[in-house]
Design a protein around this motif. Structure first.
Motif, short mmCIF file in Angstrom:
data_model
loop_
_atom_site.label_atom_id
_atom_site.label_comp_id
_atom_site.label_asym_id
_atom_site.label_seq_id
_atom_site.Cartn_x
_atom_site.Cartn_y
_atom_site.Cartn_z
N GLY A 78 1.02 -1.29 -0.10
CA GLY A 78 0.16 -0.05 0.13
C GLY A 78 0.86 1.41 -0.12
O GLY A 78 0.31 2.27 0.24
N ASP A 98 -1.01 -2.72 -8.86
CA ASP A 98 -1.48 -2.20 -7.38
C ASP A 98 -2.93 -1.69 -7.94
O ASP A 98 -3.84 -1.76 -6.68
CB ASP A 98 -0.73 -0.86 -7.14
N GLU A 99 -3.48 -0.89 -8.80
CA GLU A 99 -4.74 -0.41 -9.14
C GLU A 99 -5.76 -1.50 -8.95
O GLU A 99 -6.78 -1.32 -8.22
CB GLU A 99 -4.70 0.39 -10.13
N ALA A 113 -6.29 -3.12 -5.45
CA ALA A 113 -7.04 -2.06 -4.62
C ALA A 113 -8.60 -2.39 -5.11
O ALA A 113 -9.39 -2.26 -4.10
CB ALA A 113 -6.52 -0.73 -4.89
N LYS A 138 -11.64 -3.72 -2.98
CA LYS A 138 -12.78 -3.09 -2.75
C LYS A 138 -14.08 -3.93 -2.98
O LYS A 138 -15.07 -3.86 -2.39
CB LYS A 138 -12.64 -1.81 -3.46
N LYS A 194 -9.47 -6.49 3.11
CA LYS A 194 -8.12 -5.76 2.91
C LYS A 194 -7.08 -6.69 2.89
O LYS A 194 -7.22 -7.90 3.33
CB LYS A 194 -8.09 -4.81 4.29
#
Length: 393
Positions: free
Chosen positions: A46, A277-278, A281, A285, A290
């Motif tokens: 993160g 990473d995007e 994430a 979501k 998490k």
């Protein structure tokens, strides 16, 4: 006469002193250790700065410590260089029943654990017909017992050797200061041995500072902090349920009370490392979950009693790792060895003050910037400017 001022005795921690501490991933074979190691070393945890991990060799890597304070300071100063804190993690070969007597890679395995300062113990709670369990079936409590027993048996061996050596020396008798010290050490070693033979871990004992000074050079396996990582299937991790979790919690309460337990799905974490990473994430979501890796790293730092201070500016923002309770000269020594010897003073204020006031000028105007000397204990989150003299040639 006025009452004597009580001298507060500083608490000495079990374990190797210093700030460059290492943690090892431990467990039986085929519980997910190496996959976890790969996930930690590939995942960005993160951190938007997107720093590469510095892999030293196939069994060791430094992983970035996620810290929103560091991220905020980087955003605030927009420095040319950004250096986050890191934690050194070792991937240690799988343990087998009988490791304490040399079975499998027993001796090598246990010597590798002796070299680290804390343990991530991975416990398997997933069924997979393609991944054979060394004990034949999935039974986390039995696995916990095996690892605990093997580490304890090896510690008994270490302590018995130390005791034998001390007895040889104290047999000489006498009332010298050296003999008195040896007898105190012998009493401590006997206390440790009694505890181990009663099935208890050294880290859970209540030790006086002098006893800790005797225990630390033994590098005992059961003296090291442990964080239990419960490896679930992805399905169980997403629903946060598993039939073994209550039994594991009960076992830890009975045998290792206070040690942290973190549910994790190593296969889920590994899957996140295969996408950007995007995308990771977005996936988290979408699944309303998490990654557990930031918590894993932060919990281990806490178990090792590590904290941070920062040096800041437009050239560089850097997060330095220290043991909580470290005084200013020793903290300066983490930046450069000469700074500890030539330390004059530290200009200090805390991250919280800067975040609250918005800039250094306001922090200074409100009297929240302090000049501290050699006895100052650096607080977690301090921002320091070290003043030191010239080193002697």
């Amino acid at each position: 006469m006025p009452p004597k001022k009580e001298v507060k005795q500083e608490k000495i921690l079990l374990g190797r002193p210093g700030n460059s501490l290492k943690s090892g991933i431990v467990g039986l074979a085929n519980v997910g250790k190496s996959t976890l190691f790969q996930a930690i070393t590939k995942c960005k945890l993160g951190n938007p700065a997107n720093f590469p991990y510095a892999t030293i060799d196939p069994e060791e890597a430094r992983v970035i410590v996620p810290d929103e304070r560091f991220d905020w300071l980087c955003e605030h100063y927009k420095p040319k260089s950004r250096v986050p804190a890191n934690l050194t993690v070792y991937d240690i070969a799988g343990l087998t029943r009988g490791a304490s007597t040399g079975a499998g890679l027993g001796n090598a395995f246990l010597s590798h654990i002796r070299a680290v300062d804390a343990i991530f113990q991975v416990v398997r709670c997933f069924d997979d017909a393609e991944i054979i369990h060394v004990e034949g079936d999935v039974d986390p409590v039995r696995d916990l017992e095996i690892v605990s027993e093997e580490l304890r048996i090896k510690d008994i061996e270490f302590v018995e050797k130390a005791h034998e050596n001390l007895v040889k020396q104290t047999r000489r008798g006498g009332q010298s200061l050296e003999m008195r010290k040896l007898k105190e050490e012998q009493a401590t070693v006997e206390k440790v041995l009694e505890m181990l033979k009663a099935g208890k871990n050294v880290r859970h004992g209540d030790w006086a500072p002098k006893e800790v000074e005797t225990i630390n050079p033994l590098f005992l396996l059961t003296a090291k902090p442990v964080v239990y990582l419960v490896n679930l299937s992805e399905k169980d991790y997403l629903r946060q349920k598993n039939k073994h979790l209550p039994k594991i919690a009960q076992w830890v309460k009975e045998h290792a009370e206070g040690d942290p337990i973190i549910p994790i799905s190593v296969c889920f974490e590994d899957r996140l490392t295969t996408i950007s990473d995007e995308e990771a994430a977005e996936e988290c979501k979408k699944l309303n979950v998490k990654s557990a890796l930031p918590k894993v790293i932060i919990t281990m730092r806490k178990a090792l009693n590590l904290g941070s201070f920062f040096t800041t500016g437009t050239d560089e923002v850097r997060q330095w790792t220290i043991r909580n309770g470290t005084k200013a000269p020793q903290a300066a020594g983490v930046i450069h060895g000469d700074f500890e010897k030539t330390f004059i003073q530290a200009i200090a204020y805390n991250y919280d003050a800067l975040r609250e006031e918005g800039d250094e000028a306001t922090v200074r105007a409100k009297g929240k910037i302090m000049t501290k000397g050699k006895d100052y204990v650096v607080q977690d989150g301090d921002i320091l400017l070290i003043k030191a003299g010239a080193a002697k040639a």
